[in-house]
Design an enzyme around this catalytic site. Structure first.
Site, PDB file in Angstrom:
ATOM      1  N   SER B 116       2.472  57.016   4.108  1.00  0.00           N
ATOM      2  CA  SER B 116       3.006  58.128   3.633  1.00  0.00           C
ATOM      3  C   SER B 116       3.433  57.496   2.122  1.00  0.00           C
ATOM      4  O   SER B 116       3.715  56.340   1.771  1.00  0.00           O
ATOM      5  CB  SER B 116       4.210  58.466   4.355  1.00  0.00           C
ATOM      6  OG  SER B 116       3.493  59.202   5.619  1.00  0.00           O
ATOM      7  N   SER B 148       9.701  52.944   8.298  1.00  0.00           N
ATOM      8  CA  SER B 148      10.602  52.244   9.241  1.00  0.00           C
ATOM      9  C   SER B 148      10.384  50.555   9.276  1.00  0.00           C
ATOM     10  O   SER B 148       8.994  50.183   9.238  1.00  0.00           O
ATOM     11  CB  SER B 148      10.622  52.554  10.599  1.00  0.00           C
ATOM     12  OG  SER B 148       9.721  53.790  10.677  1.00  0.00           O
ATOM     13  N   GLU B 231      -1.673  55.813  18.346  1.00  0.00           N
ATOM     14  CA  GLU B 231      -0.302  56.324  18.744  1.00  0.00           C
ATOM     15  C   GLU B 231      -0.282  57.180  19.747  1.00  0.00           C
ATOM     16  O   GLU B 231       0.478  57.016  20.316  1.00  0.00           O
ATOM     17  CB  GLU B 231       0.168  56.845  17.282  1.00  0.00           C
ATOM     18  CG  GLU B 231       1.470  56.976  17.156  1.00  0.00           C
ATOM     19  CD  GLU B 231       1.849  57.646  15.779  1.00  0.00           C
ATOM     20  OE1 GLU B 231       1.067  58.127  15.140  1.00  0.00           O
ATOM     21  OE2 GLU B 231       3.162  57.217  15.331  1.00  0.00           O
ATOM     22  N   GLU B 365       3.646  71.646  12.607  1.00  0.00           N
ATOM     23  CA  GLU B 365       2.886  72.581  11.778  1.00  0.00           C
ATOM     24  C   GLU B 365       1.224  71.955  11.545  1.00  0.00           C
ATOM     25  O   GLU B 365       0.228  72.514  12.011  1.00  0.00           O
ATOM     26  CB  GLU B 365       3.192  73.085  10.430  1.00  0.00           C
ATOM     27  CG  GLU B 365       4.248  73.931  10.480  1.00  0.00           C
ATOM     28  CD  GLU B 365       5.658  73.281  10.833  1.00  0.00           C
ATOM     29  OE1 GLU B 365       5.795  72.236  10.658  1.00  0.00           O
ATOM     30  OE2 GLU B 365       6.531  73.998  11.529  1.00  0.00           O
TER      31      GLU B 365
END
Lengths: 380, 395
Positions: B116, B148, B231, B365
């Protein structure tokens, strides 16, 4: 918190085959036009369809052991049938006869030749029965007291809002006799029956008046109480699969429609506001399937563990009932104007879903039933 | 696949335990476990596995847990295990697999994920971090965020733009980035909970050898899809979870222990959420059974949506149930946790941290779009960014 093993939540090959067979019959004989054409006539049930399902496919005897003339199947298979019948809003008395009345009879003395013979006729589709309780009766409600029996087995009293009684030749009637609770077999033609206007057009109700009708005692005392409770618990557990079938149809049909309908130069199913509603509904239906399969699996495997069976059924009813209603409401809304018409079948699903929400215990009733068993007692 | 039986696996576990020196560094045992093929049995022989069915891993884990053997603290190295490892296995060279997988699994090398960016969240393919070829190296410049473990990581999986002149999905390449490179700067990103579980990562002239590229140049979006798919697949590999696992646990415990807090209105909400939690557990179990039967369905893609909603509703109820105590918060200090722990802290922390559940790893969403388009087959919204060159997109 104890965690008993979770049953198999998938569908077996046998169940897939059963589903395909039921679906083929329904596709052939239970189209929406046929159902819509029948609901306002004097014969809202479809006896020809029921004969094929009950006798030819053997669905009436699914829950009856083979030695009594049935299929010796379990709640798992019956649940698959409920899904398909719900998906077609089929006007047949499967729930009332093959589930509620049959399960009540199986809790009586099946070594009694007359009881065994009755189960055999029901299993073969030669007769149809109904359990004379209001459709709103819930497991754990306690034994009803609206019908009384005298020492000679004559029944007096009323039972309102009985499902599938209009299609039944035999009634299984809980009544208070001189010795306490009893379950009685009564011929339907001994009973005055009125047909109120029902919210659910595809499962019409009957109000029954017993005026000295001749009854045969099937079970008395604790056995009668237990047989009735088992019937209501099994009925409520399998109703979750009917509700799942209703919800799945509403989702599938709405997705199909929104994939075709065009406004603003686009397929309306491409609008995110609508896609998100359908994605949420899909998720609800996926979850409802797990809850309904769990109830069916626990009823099939562990009916001997009443606490676990009651818990699985209460969870399924508390969860799946509102999902079915929501699915039908979403289907009406997302179909737009056509969803408000009599000619479009979606109203049949809305009416069934709303009636099913009350049937065999409301979601709130089932949540309350969970509170103490799971160790979450109410405020003092 | 399939020739390895549960009995074979148990035999290997016994041999491993027989050779275990309990006084030695636990990492030594973990390396031996990897070399015995008991790390992830579905991986290939020689890479920590036995080419065995994934379901046998539960057998291994149960036997080792029963013996009290050390584990690799999977929560601390979740990104390595769940995302980097399957991607390296699928797209890595033999050298890359041999170099990276063993220390990744033992936890001796922690991994993080540089995907990201401030300008590329839900629209990850719009990312702008550049990688430019320079001899045998690539030189990377850009900024990543929500990372993270960046402050503990030795390696990162990184996607960067290597071609500006093609549509955005086609100009991306996938790399393994050395987090000790002097051009990597990690800054803590403080969250609404007070702590800093995530980081911003600034990349300035970071040099990555071409030998650390995963997959072909320009094929990074496809490689990244494998990372993101894995994932979700990982969810099906676990064991059944007990009733009242997850966020319902602490709320139910409070209800039991504090009768004076009970009200009729909270009771009905609690029972609704208890039912929802139990059904979510059954739904996850059904997905697990589907995976174990080798018939995975689309149902797994909904689990995260359900869990996010449940966690938020349950933690919100818990704060409210606590009444006056709910007015207080444990500690706003900026700590740097090694992994997320919902249960070591108070209800207020759970309430705030759970807000991230519907944002991280795909917003609810975006997940609804994915369900609507890929599961239900509804058409996508009209878009103008699919075929234009990345450099021509409005930013």
């Amino acid at each position: 918190m104890t965690s008993p093993a979770i049953p198999d939540l998938l569908y077996s090959d046998v169940e897939d085959d059963l589903r395909a067979a039921v679906r083929a019959v329904l596709a052939d004989r239970c189209g929406h036009a046929a159902v819509l054409g029948r609901i306002e006539t004097a014969e809202p049930y479809d006896p020809a369809l029921w004969r094929v399902l009950a006798a030819e496919l053997g669905l009436a005897g699914l829950l009856v052991p083979e030695e009594l003339g049935g299929q010796g199947a379990s709640a798992r298979e019956a649940a698959v049938v409920c899904e398909e019948l719900g998906g077609a809003v089929a006007p047949v008395p499967f729930l009332g006869s093959a589930v509620l009345a049959t399960t009540a009879l199986l809790g009586c003395d099946t070594a009694d030749p007359a009881t065994a013979a009755l189960l055999g006729r029901l299993a073969a589709g030669e007769a149809t029965a109904a359990l004379a309780v209001p459709l709103s009766a819930a497991p754990g409600d306690g034994f009803p007291a609206t019908v009384h029996a005298d020492g000679g087995g004559r029944l007096t009293g009323t039972v309102t809002s009985v499902a599938d009684a209009l299609a039944a030749e035999v009634l299984v009637v809980p009544a208070l006799g001189p010795e306490g609770p009893g379950l009685y077999e009564v011929a339907a033609d001994q009973v005055a029956s009125e047909r109120p206007v029902s919210l659910d057009l595809t499962r019409p109700l009957a109000d029954l008046r017993f005026d000295g009708a001749a009854g045969r005692l099937l079970a008395g005392g604790d056995a009668a109480v237990a047989a009735l409770e088992r019937a209501l618990l099994t009925g409520a557990g399998l109703l979750a699969s009917e509700q799942l079938g209703l919800a799945q149809w509403c989702l599938d049909e709405t997705v199909r429609y929104l994939g075709q309908r065009r406004q603003f130069g686009r397929v309306v199913g491409s609008f995110q506001a609508l896609k998100h509603r359908l994605a949420d509904l899909w998720l609800d239906v996926v979850s409802a399937r797990a809850a309904a399969r769990n109830a069916a699996g626990v009823l099939a495997d562990r009916l001997s563990d009443p606490a676990e069976a009651s818990l699985a059924v209460a969870v399924a009813q508390a969860y799946v009932s509102p999902v079915a209603v929501h699915a039908a409401e979403e289907a009406v809304q997302l179909h737009g104007g056509i969803g408000m018409t009599w000619e479009h079948p979606v109203h049949l699903y809305l009416k069934r879903a709303k009636a099913d929400e009350i049937a065999l215990g409301t979601p709130g009733r089932h949540r309350r039933a969970l509170a103490v068993p799971v160790g979450l007692p109410p405020a003092a | 696949m399939g020739s390895v039986s549960a009995a074979d696996v148990r035999g290997r576990v016994r041999a491993l335990l027989a050779a275990w020196d309990q006084k030695a560094d636990p990492a030594e045992f973990l390396r031996a476990r990897f070399d015995a093929g008991l790390a992830w049995v579905h991986f290939p022989v020689g890479l920590g596995g036995l080419d065995a069915p994934r379901a046998l891993q539960a057998v291994v884990n149960a036997e080792l847990d029963a013996a009290g053997a050390p584990d690799n603290d999977p929560r601390r190295i979740g990104i390595g295990l769940g995302m980097a490892a399957p991607t390296i296995l699928a797209y890595g060279t033999d050298e890359q697999k041999a170099r990276f997988l063993r220390p990744l699994w033992t936890g001796e090398e922690v991994w993080c994920q540089l995907f990201s960016e401030p300008g590329a969240g839900s629209d990850l393919a719009g990312l702008g971090t550049r990688a430019v070829r320079d001899g045998d190296d690539w030189v990377v410049d850009g900024q990543k965020v929500w990372t993270s473990s960046a402050h503990t990581a030795r390696w990162a999986i990184l996607i960067a733009r290597t071609d500006l002149d093609v549509p955005k999905h086609r100009g991306i390449t996938y790399f393994v980035c050395d987090m000790t490179d002097p051009g990597v700067e990690v800054r803590p990103l403080r969250q609404i909970t007070g702590e800093a579980e995530f980081n911003e990562v600034f990349l300035t002239g970071v040099r990555i050898p071409d030998a650390h590229r995963l997959g072909a140049v320009g094929d990074g979006w496809r490689v990244a899809q494998a990372t993101l798919m894995n994932e979700r697949v990982a969810i099906g590999g676990g064991a059944s979870v007990p009733r009242e696992s997850g966020m319902i646990g602490p709320v139910a415990a409070t209800w039991r222990e504090r009768p004076e807090l009970r009200t009729p209105e909270l009771h009905d909400r609690l029972l609704r959420l208890w039912v929802d939690s139990e059904v979510a557990r059954l739904t996850a179990e059904r997905v697990r059974q589907q995976m174990a039967a080798g018939t995975p369905g689309p149902e797994g893609s909904g689990l995260k949506l359900s869990l996010a909603r449940l966690n938020q509703q349950l933690s919100g109820l818990e704060v409210e149930l606590l009444g006056e105590q709910g007015l207080r918060y444990g500690d706003w200090a900026m700590v740097r946790p090694r992994s997320v722990d919902f249960y070591g802290r108070d209800a207020g922390y759970r309430y705030l941290r759970a807000k991230g559940n519907s944002i991280e790893g795909g917003t609810s969403e975006i997940l609804r779009n994915i369900v609507a388009e890929r599961v239900l087959g509804l058409p996508a919204e009209p878009r103008n960014d699919k075929d234009a060159a990345w450099k021509d997109l409005p930013r």
